[in-house]
Design an enzyme around this catalytic site. Structure first.
Site, PDB file in Angstrom:
ATOM      1  CE  LYS A  11      83.182  13.634  17.400  1.00 49.65           C
ATOM      2  NZ  LYS A  11      84.196  12.659  17.855  1.00 49.65           N
ATOM      3  CB  THR A  58      81.834   9.600  17.545  1.00 49.68           C
ATOM      4  OG1 THR A  58      83.162   9.911  17.935  1.00 49.68           O
ATOM      5  CG2 THR A  58      81.288   8.451  18.363  1.00 49.68           C
ATOM      6  NE  ARG A 177      52.973  35.052  41.910  1.00 52.17           N
ATOM      7  CZ  ARG A 177      53.149  33.745  41.976  1.00 52.17           C
ATOM      8  NH1 ARG A 177      53.792  33.205  43.007  1.00 52.17           N
ATOM      9  NH2 ARG A 177      52.687  32.944  41.027  1.00 52.17           N
ATOM     10  CD  GLN A 229      51.262  25.495  40.014  1.00 51.77           C
ATOM     11  OE1 GLN A 229      51.400  26.715  39.990  1.00 51.77           O
ATOM     12  NE2 GLN A 229      51.649  24.766  41.057  1.00 51.77           N
ATOM     13  CG  HIS A 257      60.845  32.550  44.363  1.00 53.57           C
ATOM     14  ND1 HIS A 257      59.543  32.382  43.958  1.00 53.57           N
ATOM     15  CD2 HIS A 257      61.318  31.297  44.623  1.00 53.57           C
ATOM     16  CE1 HIS A 257      59.232  31.100  43.989  1.00 53.57           C
ATOM     17  NE2 HIS A 257      60.292  30.414  44.383  1.00 53.57           N
TER      18      HIS A 257
HETATM   19  O1  URC Z   1      52.525  30.107  40.930  1.00 52.83           O
HETATM   20  C1  URC Z   1      52.941  29.512  41.936  1.00 52.83           C
HETATM   21  N1  URC Z   1      52.726  28.173  42.062  1.00 52.83           N
HETATM   22  C2  URC Z   1      53.146  27.459  43.143  1.00 52.83           C
HETATM   23  O2  URC Z   1      52.948  26.228  43.227  1.00 52.83           O
HETATM   24  C3  URC Z   1      53.856  28.161  44.152  1.00 52.83           C
HETATM   25  N2  URC Z   1      54.424  27.785  45.316  1.00 52.83           N
HETATM   26  C4  URC Z   1      54.981  28.887  45.873  1.00 52.83           C
HETATM   27  O3  URC Z   1      55.612  28.917  46.954  1.00 52.83           O
HETATM   28  N3  URC Z   1      54.777  29.988  45.063  1.00 52.83           N
HETATM   29  C5  URC Z   1      54.080  29.547  43.973  1.00 52.83           C
HETATM   30  N4  URC Z   1      53.631  30.197  42.887  1.00 52.83           N
END
Ligand code: URC
Length: 303
Positions: A11, A58, A177, A229, A257
């Site tokens: 479930k 279930t 940014r 990353q 973005h």
């Molecule tokens: O922190 C980011 N990693 C990316 O891999 C990436 N690619 C992108 O267009 N902007 C960003 N910003």
């Protein structure tokens, strides 16, 4: 000849609410969760031979989710999920594994006239605390805890430059940014042999959740981010450091973005670069950046 390659059933989307009433103080505490429970085992004949004698309905699984919520604490969700999964193995000898998912929704206590209210709560965001438990016969209990849907934004302190530039590239480099994401962060516990082992030192689960949430917030806020990353990797390192019983942790982060808008067509208004104030938040497309960080290489090989 066709062969049943895998099968599980149960479930999903079982919504459960539990209240705890402290008789002495009159303070009530509430938990609302959504539960999924899927079973595996010697159930092949229900698929291949219309043999329902091996099927725990279930509907009965749904009933069991309620009964176990009454019999056991629902907090922390790791313990409740372990009790629930273990029940199916104890009760039905032909069931070999139970897969439980618990999503805990936020009900945060209201502060009224400066004091915590005894029985009123509000939803302060879509963030949930999640648990996935696999309870398997002869194996033990595998637990994955997570924070999902924690929306965060910083208006500066994030850069992105030095990336590959070639004939496919239009994105300008930036040293300043907006960074915004909906955090999905999971941590995988070393295997527990029994429910008793989950119960023993049960505070570890709330402590880990609090540590992870604190690390995510503080690192997001204070890191001079070179990229999603790198910032997420720093968070993973700290979570592994803070929670020794965790083997592996990871993130899945959308990069949401916010585009600058050139308004110079209107009376020569300056709204780009250092003059940017009004932006257009994008619904999509978005970046999606994932990683898992293991405590050591053997964990990567074994899982
Ligand atoms: O922190 C980011 N990693 C990316 O891999 C990436 N690619 C992108 O267009 N902007 C960003 N910003």
């Amino acid at each position: 000849m066709p062969t049943l390659a895998s099968a599980r059933y149960g479930k999903d989307n079982v919504r459960v609410y539990k209240v705890h009433r402290d008789e002495k103080t009159g303070v009530q505490s509430v938990t609302e969760m959504t539960v999924c429970c899927l079973l595996e085992g010697q159930i092949e004949t229900s698929y291949t031979k219309a043999d329902n004698s091996v099927v725990v309905a279930t509907d009965s699984i749904k009933n069991t989710i309620y009964i176990k919520a009454k019999e056991h604490p629902v907090n922390p969700p790791e313990l409740y999920a372990s009790h629930l999964g273990q029940h199916f193995l104890d009760k039905y000898s032909h069931i070999n594994a139970a897969h439980i998912e618990v999503v805990v929704h936020r009900w945060t206590r209201m502060t009224i006239d400066g004091a915590p209210h005894p029985h009123s709560f509000f939803r302060d965001g879509q963030e949930t605390r999640n648990v996935e438990a696999t309870v398997a016969r002869g194996t033990g209990i595998d637990l994955k805890s997570s924070i999902v849907g924690l929306s965060v934004l910083k208006s500066t302190g994030s850069a992105f430059h030095g990336f590959v530039r070639d004939e496919f590239t239009t994105l300008p480099e930036t040293w300043d940014r907006i960074l915004s994401t909906d955090v999905d962060c999971a941590w995988i516990w070393k295997r527990f042999p029994t429910v008793a082992a989950v119960q023993n030192g049960v505070e570890r689960f709330d402590k880990a959740w609090e540590s992870a949430r604190g690390i995510i917030m503080k690192t997001f806020a204070t890191d001079e981010s070179a990229s999603v990353q790198n910032t997420m990797y720093k968070m993973c390192e700290q979570i592994l450091e803070a929670v020794p019983e965790v083997d592996k942790t990871g993130f899945s982060l959308p990069n949401k973005h916010y585009f600058e808008i050139d308004l110079s067509w209107h009376k020569g208004i300056k709204n780009t670069g250092k003059d940017a104030e009004v932006y257009a938040p994008q619904s999509g497309p978005n970046g999606l950046i994932k990683c898992e960080v293991a405590r050591d290489v053997s964990t990567v090989v074994n899982r």
